[in-house]
Motif scaffolding. Structure first.
Motif, PDB file in Angstrom:
ATOM      1  N   HIS A 122       0.854   5.277  -2.241  1.00 44.39           N
ATOM      2  CA  HIS A 122       0.688   7.007  -2.899  1.00 44.39           C
ATOM      3  C   HIS A 122       1.179   7.059  -4.109  1.00 44.39           C
ATOM      4  O   HIS A 122       2.296   8.012  -3.803  1.00 44.39           O
ATOM      5  CB  HIS A 122      -0.593   7.776  -1.930  1.00 44.39           C
ATOM      6  CG  HIS A 122      -1.075   7.005  -1.015  1.00 44.39           C
ATOM      7  ND1 HIS A 122      -2.618   7.489  -1.115  1.00 44.39           N
ATOM      8  CD2 HIS A 122      -1.549   6.720  -0.076  1.00 44.39           C
ATOM      9  CE1 HIS A 122      -3.416   6.559  -0.034  1.00 44.39           C
ATOM     10  NE2 HIS A 122      -2.215   6.363   0.224  1.00 44.39           N
ATOM     11  N   ASP A 176       2.470   2.736   2.991  1.00 45.37           N
ATOM     12  CA  ASP A 176       0.997   3.891   2.724  1.00 45.37           C
ATOM     13  C   ASP A 176       1.493   5.727   3.041  1.00 45.37           C
ATOM     14  O   ASP A 176       1.657   6.666   3.438  1.00 45.37           O
ATOM     15  CB  ASP A 176       0.686   4.050   4.115  1.00 45.37           C
ATOM     16  CG  ASP A 176      -0.033   4.669   3.939  1.00 45.37           C
ATOM     17  OD1 ASP A 176      -0.971   5.774   2.913  1.00 45.37           O
ATOM     18  OD2 ASP A 176      -1.155   5.930   5.259  1.00 45.37           O
ATOM     19  N   HIS A 235       0.743  -1.691  -0.266  1.00 45.84           N
ATOM     20  CA  HIS A 235       0.306   0.311  -0.147  1.00 45.84           C
ATOM     21  C   HIS A 235       0.788   1.145   0.175  1.00 45.84           C
ATOM     22  O   HIS A 235       1.848   1.388   1.427  1.00 45.84           O
ATOM     23  CB  HIS A 235      -1.255  -0.215   1.377  1.00 45.84           C
ATOM     24  CG  HIS A 235      -1.983   0.933   1.448  1.00 45.84           C
ATOM     25  ND1 HIS A 235      -2.706   2.096   0.380  1.00 45.84           N
ATOM     26  CD2 HIS A 235      -2.006   2.449   1.919  1.00 45.84           C
ATOM     27  CE1 HIS A 235      -3.230   2.568   0.505  1.00 45.84           C
ATOM     28  NE2 HIS A 235      -2.798   2.911   1.009  1.00 45.84           N
ATOM     29  N   HIS A 252      -9.128   2.685   2.249  1.00 45.49           N
ATOM     30  CA  HIS A 252      -8.779   2.552   2.919  1.00 45.49           C
ATOM     31  C   HIS A 252      -9.767   1.801   4.132  1.00 45.49           C
ATOM     32  O   HIS A 252     -11.050   2.081   3.129  1.00 45.49           O
ATOM     33  CB  HIS A 252      -8.279   3.617   3.460  1.00 45.49           C
ATOM     34  CG  HIS A 252      -7.215   3.911   2.439  1.00 45.49           C
ATOM     35  ND1 HIS A 252      -7.286   4.737   1.675  1.00 45.49           N
ATOM     36  CD2 HIS A 252      -6.023   4.548   2.955  1.00 45.49           C
ATOM     37  CE1 HIS A 252      -5.867   5.071   1.317  1.00 45.49           C
ATOM     38  NE2 HIS A 252      -4.931   5.084   2.122  1.00 45.49           N
ATOM     39  N   HIS A 279      -5.041  -0.665   6.570  1.00 46.25           N
ATOM     40  CA  HIS A 279      -4.760  -0.120   7.837  1.00 46.25           C
ATOM     41  C   HIS A 279      -6.084  -0.808   8.486  1.00 46.25           C
ATOM     42  O   HIS A 279      -5.021  -1.877   9.411  1.00 46.25           O
ATOM     43  CB  HIS A 279      -5.588   1.689   8.306  1.00 46.25           C
ATOM     44  CG  HIS A 279      -5.082   2.451   7.238  1.00 46.25           C
ATOM     45  ND1 HIS A 279      -3.112   3.120   7.728  1.00 46.25           N
ATOM     46  CD2 HIS A 279      -4.503   3.353   6.273  1.00 46.25           C
ATOM     47  CE1 HIS A 279      -3.089   3.986   6.606  1.00 46.25           C
ATOM     48  NE2 HIS A 279      -4.093   3.855   6.478  1.00 46.25           N
TER      49      HIS A 279
HETATM   50 ZN    ZN Z   1      -3.022   5.133   2.212  1.00 49.70          ZN
END
Ligand code: ZN
Ligand code: GUN
Length: 444
Positions: free
Chosen positions: A82, A327, A80, A235, A274
Motif C-alpha cells: 500500500h 502488505d 501486494h 483483499h 491474504h
Molecule cells: Zn493490503
C-alpha cells in the motif's frame, strides 16, 4: 527512460530460476554462475547472462560493476503493498478492522493533497529500491490524484508498477468515499492515461467487499470486463471478523469469494491479498478462475489474522496460484527477505518446510508469473528488463558469522531469507540503472 550510459556489465554470483524448483527440481530450475555476469543493453534490457569467463567480446568494453562474491538476482517483486501506508508501519491495532479505523483511514485522508501524494510517491519508491524491490502491485488511496502521482513518479524512474485508484463507497470516513459512478469514471480516466505507458499497468482496485456497495462492485466488474488486460486487485478473507461482516453485508453470497465472483471480479489477472480463511469451495473457484492469492505473512502475524495454509491452497487436485507480498503498512517490513523469512515460519507452523529455492523463486519468477509479467521481469533471461538486486551474504556481523558456515548457495540463500533485510541489499538496478547503492547512501 534509459540512455546509452546505462549499458554495462554487472558482475557477481549470478542466480536466476528457469523453472519452479518445487516442480522441476533445483538442478533443472536453478541457474547459478559463481563468477557470473549480466550484460545490460542501452535499452535497459538484459542482453546476455552467463559465466563471466564466457562474456562475449562485444560486451567486454562496457563499463563494469563488479560485486565480487555478492549475489546478483532478479529484483524482488512485491505482489501486494500500500503506497499511502508507506510511513504507518507498526501501528498496533487489536485486529484488522480496529487498525483500519484507528490508524489507516486517518492516514489515507492525507492523500487528498496532491502535494502530499507527490512527495510520498518519491519516498515510497525510494523505500522499494532500498529494499531491493524493483516491481510491485500497489494499492493507492481513494484519491485519483494520489494514483496519478505514483504513476508519474514511477514513469520518471522507469519503475514497473501496477496500481490503481482504490474504489470504496461505504464503511469508511466520508472523506475517503467515492461513489459507483465517480469511482468508475476516475478509474477509467487513469487507466486510459497510464495503462501500458512506460512500464506501468493499471489495476482495477476495490479495497475489499466491506467498503463497496453492490452498485460499486458491479461497476468494477463492468470495468474489468471492458478492460480484460488490466489487473483486478483487492483483499479477501483476511480475518474472522471481516468474514462475519461480509456475511452480514452480502447475505445472499455462498461465501466471501462468491461476492467477487458474482460481480465478475475473478480471473487470471485478479489478485487477492491474504486468503487466510478460505473454504474448500472458495479454493476451487479461485483455482478454476485462475485467480491469484497473495500471502502476506508479516501482516497476518502482526494483525493476528491467522496462519495462511499454503500447503492446503496449493493442493495438487486444485492448486490455487499463490504469490507473496509485504502488505506494508499492515505488514511490518518492506523487505522481501524478511517477508520470505516470516513465510517460512508460517509454513513451519502449518506443517510445511519450504526450501530456500522455493522462497526465492516465489519472490522473483513466481510473483512475475502470478502478475502476468514473466515476459518482462522475474528472471535474468536475455530480453527481460535488467531489474537486479545485489545481496551481500555477509552484510551484518550475524550474517557474516553464519555465512562462514555456509555449505553452498542454497544455504546462503536460506540464511539471507531468515536473517536478511535491507542491510543485505548492496545495490538495486532498475532497467539497468543503478537505483540504489548502499555504499553511496552510507557515505552521504
Ligand atoms: Zn493490503
Ligand atoms: N483490508 C482492507 N483494507 C486493508 C488494508 O489496508 N490492509 C490490509 N492488510 N487489509 C485490508
Amino acid at each position: 527512460m534509459n540512455d546509452h550510459g546505462n549499458a554495462r556489465v554487472v558482475r557477481g554470483a549470478v542466480l536466476t530460476y528457469r523453472d519452479d524448483p518445487a516442480v522441476a527440481g533445483p538442478r533443472r530450475a536453478v541457474r547459478f554462475h559463481r563468477r557470473g555476469a549480466v550484460a545490460v543493453g542501452a535499452d535497459g534490457r538484459i542482453a546476455w547472462r552467463g559465466p563471466h569467463g564466457r562474456l562475449p567480446e562485444r560486451f567486454r568494453d562496457l563499463p563494469s560493476d563488479d560485486h565480487g562474491d555478492a549475489l546478483v538476482l532478479p529484483g524482488f517483486i512485491d505482489a501486494h503493498i500500500h503506497f499511502p501506508q508507506y510511513r504507518m508501519l507498526a501501528a498496533p491495532g487489536s485486529d484488522l478492522l480496529d487498525w483500519l479505523n484507528r490508524f489507516t483511514f486517518p492516514e489515507e485522508t492525507r492523500y487528498a493533497s496532491a502535494t502530499h501524494a507527490r512527495a510520498a510517491a518519491e519516498r515510497f519508491l525510494d523505500r522499494l529500491v532500498q529494499h531491493g524491490t524493483t516491481a510491485a502491485l500497489v494499492f493507492s488511496s481513494v484519491h485519483a490524484g494520489a494514483a496519478h502521482a505514483l504513476f508519474a513518479a514511477a514513469e520518471r524512474r522507469g519503475h514497473a508498477i501496477v496500481s490503481g485508484k482504490t474504489m470504496m463507497d461505504r464503511n469508511a470516513p466520508e472523506s475517503l468515499r467515492d461513489d459507483p459512478v465517480s469511482g468508475a469514471r476516475e478509474s477509467e480516466a487513469l487507466l486510459g492515461r497510464w495503462h501500458r505507458r512506460a512500464r506501468l499497468r493499471y489495476a482495477i482496485t476495490v479495497r475489499f467487499a466491506v467498503t463497496s456497495t453492490e452498485a460499486q462492485l458491479r461497476a468494477a466488474g463492468e470495468l474489468a470486463a471492458a478492460h480484460p488486460d488490466c489487473h483486478v486487485h483487492s483483499h479477501l478473507s483476511e480475518t474472522e471478523d471481516e468474514l462475519a461482516l461480509v456475511r452480514r453485508l452480502f447475505p445472499w453470497a455462498a461465501d466471501y469469494t462468491d461476492v467477487y465472483d458474482r460481480f465478475g471480479l475473478l480471473g487470471p489477472r485478479s489478485v487477492f491479498a491474504h486468503g487466510v480463511h478460505l473454504s474448500e469451495r472458495e479454493c476451487t473457484r479461485l483455482q478454476e478462475s485462475e485467480s491469484v492469492v497473495v500471502h502476506c505473512p508479516t501482516a497476518n502475524t502482526f494483525l493476528g489474522s491467522g496462519l495462511f495454509d499454503g500447503g492446503r491452497l496449493a493442493r495438487a487436485e486444485r492448486p490455487v496460484r499463490i504469490g507473496i507480498g509485504t502488505d506494508v503498512g499492515g505488514g511490518t517490513s518492506y523487505s522481501m527477505l524478511a517477508t520470505l523469512g516470516e513465510a517460512y515460519k508460517v509454513a513451519m507452523l502449518t506443517g510445511r518446510m519450504p526450501t530456500a529455492h522455493d522462497l526465492f523463486h516465489l519472490a522473483t519468477r513466481g510473483n512475475a508469473m502470478r502478475l502476468g509479467l514473466d515476459d518482462e521481469i522475474g528472471t535474468l533471461e536475455a530480453g527481460r528488463w535488467a531489474d537486479l538486486v545485489v545481496l551481500d551474504p555477509a552484510a551484518t556481523p550475524v550474517l557474516a558469522d553464519r555465512h562462514a558456515l555456509s555449505e553452498g548457495i542454497e544455504d546462503t540463500l536460506f540464511a539471507l531469507a531468515i536473517l536478511g533485510d535491507d542491510r543485505a541489499v548492496r545495490a538495486t538496478y532498475v532497467a539497468g540503472r543503478l537505483a540504489w547503492d548502499a555504499a553511496a547512501a552510507s557515505s552521504r
